[in-house]
Design a protein around this motif. Structure first.
Motif, PDB file in Angstrom:
ATOM      1  N   MET A   1       3.776  -1.701   9.542  1.00 22.77           N
ATOM      2  CA  MET A   1       3.421  -0.414   8.907  1.00 22.77           C
ATOM      3  C   MET A   1       2.797   0.516   9.950  1.00 22.77           C
ATOM      4  O   MET A   1       1.843   0.163  10.628  1.00 22.77           O
ATOM      5  CB  MET A   1       2.422  -0.664   7.772  1.00 22.77           C
ATOM      6  CG  MET A   1       2.125   0.578   6.975  1.00 22.77           C
ATOM      7  SD  MET A   1       1.151   0.210   5.489  1.00 22.77           S
ATOM      8  CE  MET A   1      -0.409  -0.281   6.182  1.00 22.77           C
ATOM      9  N   ASN A   2       3.378   1.688  10.100  1.00 21.68           N
ATOM     10  CA  ASN A   2       2.846   2.665  11.052  1.00 21.68           C
ATOM     11  C   ASN A   2       1.928   3.624  10.314  1.00 21.68           C
ATOM     12  O   ASN A   2       2.366   4.525   9.622  1.00 21.68           O
ATOM     13  CB  ASN A   2       4.018   3.416  11.699  1.00 21.68           C
ATOM     14  CG  ASN A   2       3.518   4.504  12.636  1.00 21.68           C
ATOM     15  OD1 ASN A   2       2.312   4.684  12.790  1.00 21.68           O
ATOM     16  ND2 ASN A   2       4.434   5.206  13.255  1.00 21.68           N
TER      17      ASN A   2
ATOM     18  N   ALA B   1       2.459   0.874  -2.272  1.00 17.64           N
ATOM     19  CA  ALA B   1       1.829  -0.422  -2.041  1.00 17.64           C
ATOM     20  C   ALA B   1       0.353  -0.434  -2.429  1.00 17.64           C
ATOM     21  O   ALA B   1      -0.187  -1.464  -2.819  1.00 17.64           O
ATOM     22  CB  ALA B   1       1.977  -0.808  -0.564  1.00 17.64           C
ATOM     23  N   ALA B   2      -0.318   0.738  -2.318  1.00 12.80           N
ATOM     24  CA  ALA B   2      -1.775   0.748  -2.473  1.00 12.80           C
ATOM     25  C   ALA B   2      -2.250   1.144  -3.863  1.00 12.80           C
ATOM     26  O   ALA B   2      -3.364   0.799  -4.259  1.00 12.80           O
ATOM     27  CB  ALA B   2      -2.395   1.692  -1.430  1.00 12.80           C
TER      28      ALA B   2
ATOM     29  N   ALA C   1       5.481  10.343   7.240  1.00 12.81           N
ATOM     30  CA  ALA C   1       6.682  10.153   6.424  1.00 12.81           C
ATOM     31  C   ALA C   1       6.606   8.847   5.640  1.00 12.81           C
ATOM     32  O   ALA C   1       7.329   8.645   4.668  1.00 12.81           O
ATOM     33  CB  ALA C   1       7.916  10.181   7.308  1.00 12.81           C
ATOM     34  N   ASP C   2       5.738   7.982   6.081  1.00 12.75           N
ATOM     35  CA  ASP C   2       5.562   6.677   5.461  1.00 12.75           C
ATOM     36  C   ASP C   2       4.613   6.730   4.256  1.00 12.75           C
ATOM     37  O   ASP C   2       4.404   5.740   3.565  1.00 12.75           O
ATOM     38  CB  ASP C   2       4.975   5.756   6.547  1.00 12.75           C
ATOM     39  CG  ASP C   2       5.233   4.305   6.274  1.00 12.75           C
ATOM     40  OD1 ASP C   2       6.269   4.019   5.656  1.00 12.75           O
ATOM     41  OD2 ASP C   2       4.385   3.492   6.676  1.00 12.75           O
ATOM     42  N   LEU C   3       4.043   7.905   3.986  1.00 10.98           N
ATOM     43  CA  LEU C   3       2.985   8.004   2.968  1.00 10.98           C
ATOM     44  C   LEU C   3       3.430   7.520   1.601  1.00 10.98           C
ATOM     45  O   LEU C   3       2.655   6.902   0.868  1.00 10.98           O
ATOM     46  CB  LEU C   3       2.521   9.471   2.841  1.00 10.98           C
ATOM     47  CG  LEU C   3       1.434   9.933   3.796  1.00 10.98           C
ATOM     48  CD1 LEU C   3       1.118  11.406   3.544  1.00 10.98           C
ATOM     49  CD2 LEU C   3       0.170   9.087   3.594  1.00 10.98           C
ATOM     50  N   ARG C   4       4.677   7.815   1.233  1.00 11.01           N
ATOM     51  CA  ARG C   4       5.129   7.444  -0.105  1.00 11.01           C
ATOM     52  C   ARG C   4       5.208   5.923  -0.243  1.00 11.01           C
ATOM     53  O   ARG C   4       4.814   5.370  -1.261  1.00 11.01           O
ATOM     54  CB  ARG C   4       6.446   8.122  -0.427  1.00 11.01           C
ATOM     55  CG  ARG C   4       6.303   9.654  -0.499  1.00 11.01           C
ATOM     56  CD  ARG C   4       7.581  10.342  -0.952  1.00 11.01           C
ATOM     57  NE  ARG C   4       7.972   9.922  -2.283  1.00 11.01           N
ATOM     58  CZ  ARG C   4       9.069   9.256  -2.556  1.00 11.01           C
ATOM     59  NH1 ARG C   4       9.918   8.932  -1.613  1.00 11.01           N
ATOM     60  NH2 ARG C   4       9.333   8.900  -3.805  1.00 11.01           N
ATOM     61  N   ALA C   5       5.698   5.258   0.798  1.00 12.94           N
ATOM     62  CA  ALA C   5       5.773   3.794   0.746  1.00 12.94           C
ATOM     63  C   ALA C   5       4.373   3.191   0.679  1.00 12.94           C
ATOM     64  O   ALA C   5       4.121   2.241  -0.070  1.00 12.94           O
ATOM     65  CB  ALA C   5       6.515   3.273   1.974  1.00 12.94           C
TER      66      ALA C   5
ATOM     67  N   PRO D   1       7.498  12.396  -5.716  1.00  7.03           N
ATOM     68  CA  PRO D   1       8.659  12.590  -4.834  1.00  7.03           C
ATOM     69  C   PRO D   1       8.347  13.230  -3.488  1.00  7.03           C
ATOM     70  O   PRO D   1       9.118  13.063  -2.549  1.00  7.03           O
ATOM     71  CB  PRO D   1       9.566  13.513  -5.656  1.00  7.03           C
ATOM     72  CG  PRO D   1       8.657  14.215  -6.610  1.00  7.03           C
ATOM     73  CD  PRO D   1       7.549  13.242  -6.908  1.00  7.03           C
ATOM     74  N   VAL D   2       7.252  13.961  -3.372  1.00  8.86           N
ATOM     75  CA  VAL D   2       6.965  14.707  -2.140  1.00  8.86           C
ATOM     76  C   VAL D   2       5.514  14.444  -1.758  1.00  8.86           C
ATOM     77  O   VAL D   2       4.659  14.346  -2.628  1.00  8.86           O
ATOM     78  CB  VAL D   2       7.154  16.232  -2.365  1.00  8.86           C
ATOM     79  CG1 VAL D   2       6.858  17.021  -1.095  1.00  8.86           C
ATOM     80  CG2 VAL D   2       8.557  16.541  -2.859  1.00  8.86           C
ATOM     81  N   ALA D   3       5.236  14.337  -0.476  1.00  9.10           N
ATOM     82  CA  ALA D   3       3.851  14.287   0.003  1.00  9.10           C
ATOM     83  C   ALA D   3       3.502  15.662   0.553  1.00  9.10           C
ATOM     84  O   ALA D   3       4.152  16.148   1.478  1.00  9.10           O
ATOM     85  CB  ALA D   3       3.711  13.220   1.087  1.00  9.10           C
TER      86      ALA D   3
END
Ligand SMILES: *Cc1c(COP(=O)(O)O)cnc(C)c1O
Length: 398
Positions: free
Chosen positions: A1-2, A15-16, A7-11, A25-27
């Protein structure tokens, strides 16, 4: 996890966080005026304003200045001590309402309604009234008291039974309301226009009838203006369109312009129902949130935003009406609080197509798209949406 890759914020969100929202759908990373930007740098015209909250749009200098100044002066006092912003805010709200009353400050809509419900229960306890009336499809919040008033089975039923006897009536039916409200009824909770149900206004005369029914029976009339107030409809408060005064009024959403603040106002005797110790909130009346609300109210006043909302709201409604697309059945609502009503249950697809075209709207119901922009949105900005709308609607049907 970077952890440095936005761009990884949604993933990471997936998880959190508990899965109660799904993954949005958008950050969003920043905003300015009526625009917001996502993590990839794409710009959107914000036509939902964080669910009718960001009344002054994003990064408004008046809000930024008021909040920064207050947080650097005194961020919190608790209700053990008086702070000046909370007093100014309560006085300001009463001045705008123009009727004698008292204020309780909270931190959200549902909390404002909890306060209102406790007032109603206290009134009921003192006068031998055992039940409460609310409207089908109404929305009053997610905490247990407010949830018990919320007339939507899908969000309510699995958390019941509730300890409060709430009887639901069809919204807009004055005869049904009259039948339901007897001398045993402690209070009636209504939205002046149902927001989460899809921006559904009542028929003309309904609010006046509700006032008369409550006057005749002694039930308290509680108006939930959490979504409808603070200029959203082109008046400070939506009930001012009807020329009535409720016994209890609840506010939140647009009041803080993005800072968490809610308010419950009791008019006349309802303002002094609580005795010392009956209710409280550690953060309620927080000076930073109060300073934010004061900046919102001052700016709406100073910049003539109520007239602006009426004019741009009419412009939006006329534009929606003249789009003439087979998916568009009509438009509901007032001011800058509208639903584009669809001929098919494709609101989710419209929301997605609009987002791809650079516009944030909300699929509030399967067949209704909610449009509730910041009150500062301009007619030319609305025109960019109206021009893009036929293609958005066509894309949604494909
Ligand atoms: C949003 C809303 C609430 C709940 O407000 P929260 O701040 O989410 O607790 C209650 N009533 C109405 C009419 C609302 O629109």
């Amino acid at each position: 996890m970077n952890t440095n890759d936005p761009a990884d914020l949604r993933a990471r969100h997936a998880a959190a966080f508990m899965p109660n929202y799904g993954v949005p759908p958008v950050a969003l990373v920043r905003g300015e005026g009526a625009y917001v930007w996502d993590e990839a740098g794409a710009r959107y015209l914000d036509l939902i304003a964080g669910i009718a909250v960001s009344s002054l749009g994003h990064a408004h200098p008046a809000l930024a200045e008021a909040v920064s100044r207050q947080v650097a002066t005194l961020a919190h006092s608790s209700n053990l001590f008086v702070n000046e912003p909370e007093v100014l805010l309560a006085e300001r709200l009463l001045g705008l309402l123009g009727a004698p009353g008292r204020v309780f400050l909270a931190n959200s809509g549902t909390e404002a309604n909890e306060c209102a419900l406790k007032l109603v229960l206290k009134h009921g306890g003192a006068t031998g009234r055992g039940y409460v009336v609310a409207a089908e499809n109404g929305f009053h919040g997610r905490t247990l008291g407010a949830l018990s008033l919320t007339g939507k089975a899908s969000i309510r039923d699995q958390f019941g039974p509730f300890p409060i006897d709430v009887r639901f009536v069809p919204y807009g039916d004055a005869d049904a309301l009259k039948q339901a409200v007897t001398g045993e009824c402690a209070g009636v909770f209504l939205e002046p226009t149902q927001g989460e149900a899809g921006v559904v206004p009542p028929p003309a005369g309904y609010m006046t009838a509700a006032r008369e029914i409550c006057d005749a029976t002694g039930a308290l009339l509680v108006l939930d203006e959490i979504q409808s107030a603070i200029g959203r409809t082109g008046h400070w408060f939506a009930h001012q369109h009807d020329g009535i005064v409720p016994d209890v009024l609840t506010l939140a959403k647009g009041l803080g312009g993005g800072l968490p603040v809610g308010a419950c106002v009791g008019f006349g005797p309802a303002g002094t129902l609580f005795a010392k110790g009956d209710h409280g909130s550690t953060f309620g009346g927080n000076p930073v949130a109060s300073a934010a609300a004061l900046a919102v109210l001052d700016t709406i006043d100073r910049d003539g935003l109520l007239a602006h909302v009426r004019a741009t709201g009419d412009h939006l409604a006329e534009g929606l009406t003249s789009v003439g697309h087979p998916l568009l059945a009509g438009v509901r609502g007032r001011g800058l609080w509208r639903a584009a009503v669809l001929t098919a249950p494709l609101a989710g697809q419209v929301q997605e197509a609009a987002q791809r075209a650079g516009f944030l709207v909300n699929a509030v119901q399967p067949d209704a798209v909610r449009i509730a922009p910041p009150l500062i949105v301009t007619a030319p900005q609305i025109d960019t949406f109206l021009q893009a709308l036929p293609a958005i609607l066509t894309e949604a049907t494909q």
